[in-house]
Design an enzyme around this catalytic site. Sequence first.
Site, PDB file in Angstrom:
ATOM      1  N   GLU A   1      36.946 -58.640 -18.101  1.00 36.87           N
ATOM      2  CA  GLU A   1      36.064 -57.649 -17.942  1.00 36.87           C
ATOM      3  C   GLU A   1      37.155 -56.556 -19.105  1.00 36.87           C
ATOM      4  OE1 GLU A   1      37.372 -59.834 -14.319  1.00 36.87           O
ATOM      5  OE2 GLU A   1      38.106 -59.436 -16.392  1.00 36.87           O
TER       6      GLU A   1
ATOM      7  N   CYS B   1      42.538 -55.538 -14.533  1.00 36.92           N
ATOM      8  CA  CYS B   1      41.217 -55.501 -14.544  1.00 36.92           C
ATOM      9  C   CYS B   1      40.527 -54.494 -14.056  1.00 36.92           C
ATOM     10  CB  CYS B   1      40.431 -56.529 -14.902  1.00 36.92           C
ATOM     11  SG  CYS B   1      40.848 -57.033 -16.482  1.00 36.92           S
TER      12      CYS B   1
ATOM     13  N   CYS C   1      42.347 -59.802 -20.004  1.00 35.98           N
ATOM     14  CA  CYS C   1      41.489 -60.243 -19.649  1.00 35.98           C
ATOM     15  C   CYS C   1      40.158 -60.666 -19.972  1.00 35.98           C
ATOM     16  CB  CYS C   1      41.819 -59.375 -17.998  1.00 35.98           C
ATOM     17  SG  CYS C   1      43.181 -59.768 -17.035  1.00 35.98           S
TER      18      CYS C   1
ATOM     19  N   ASN D   1      38.077 -63.801 -21.640  1.00 38.17           N
ATOM     20  CA  ASN D   1      39.863 -63.774 -21.894  1.00 38.17           C
ATOM     21  C   ASN D   1      40.742 -64.526 -23.112  1.00 38.17           C
ATOM     22  OD1 ASN D   1      38.927 -65.990 -20.616  1.00 38.17           O
ATOM     23  ND2 ASN D   1      41.168 -66.435 -19.513  1.00 38.17           N
TER      24      ASN D   1
END
Length: 160
Positions: free
Chosen positions: A75, A115, A73, A62
């Site tokens: 992901e 995400c 983020c 992140n």
Amino acid sequence: MKEIKIESTLTVFDDFNELPKNIASLMEQAMEARLNAYAPYSQFLVGAAIALENGEVVTGSNQENASYPSGLCAERTAIYYAGAKYPGVAMKTMAIVAGSLKNKTTEPIPPCGACRQAIAEYEVKQEDSIELYFMGETGKVVKSNSLANLLPLVFDKSVL
């Protein structure tokens, strides 16, 4: 009127050591990526690692910004990089490790809603699911065979 029942099945590993070797390795890469997080505001560090069909592993962490919506983020950092660097290569498995510098996180921490939507987009795009494994700093690890278990009523291109 009719009622619709939605069920999700998740697998919970009591400990990191119960994971298959390839998944433990991917989780370790997510742990390493977490160390590269830039989170001076939330003090919440997240790392993600994605195993691709071609054997490559892409990681992300992140990255916060004083203008909060401008951050990204872990992901999404990883999945967008994988999509940009390896277009057309399927994403098979994603490992996520998250934790706070303020207090120890021992419960599994799933991806946030944004995400989940980004991961869903790539499942739809590649017409195949992405296995997800997520955990806190220590403790149990949760496995989902598909993002659909975490976001069952997905918003995708079919509604546009």
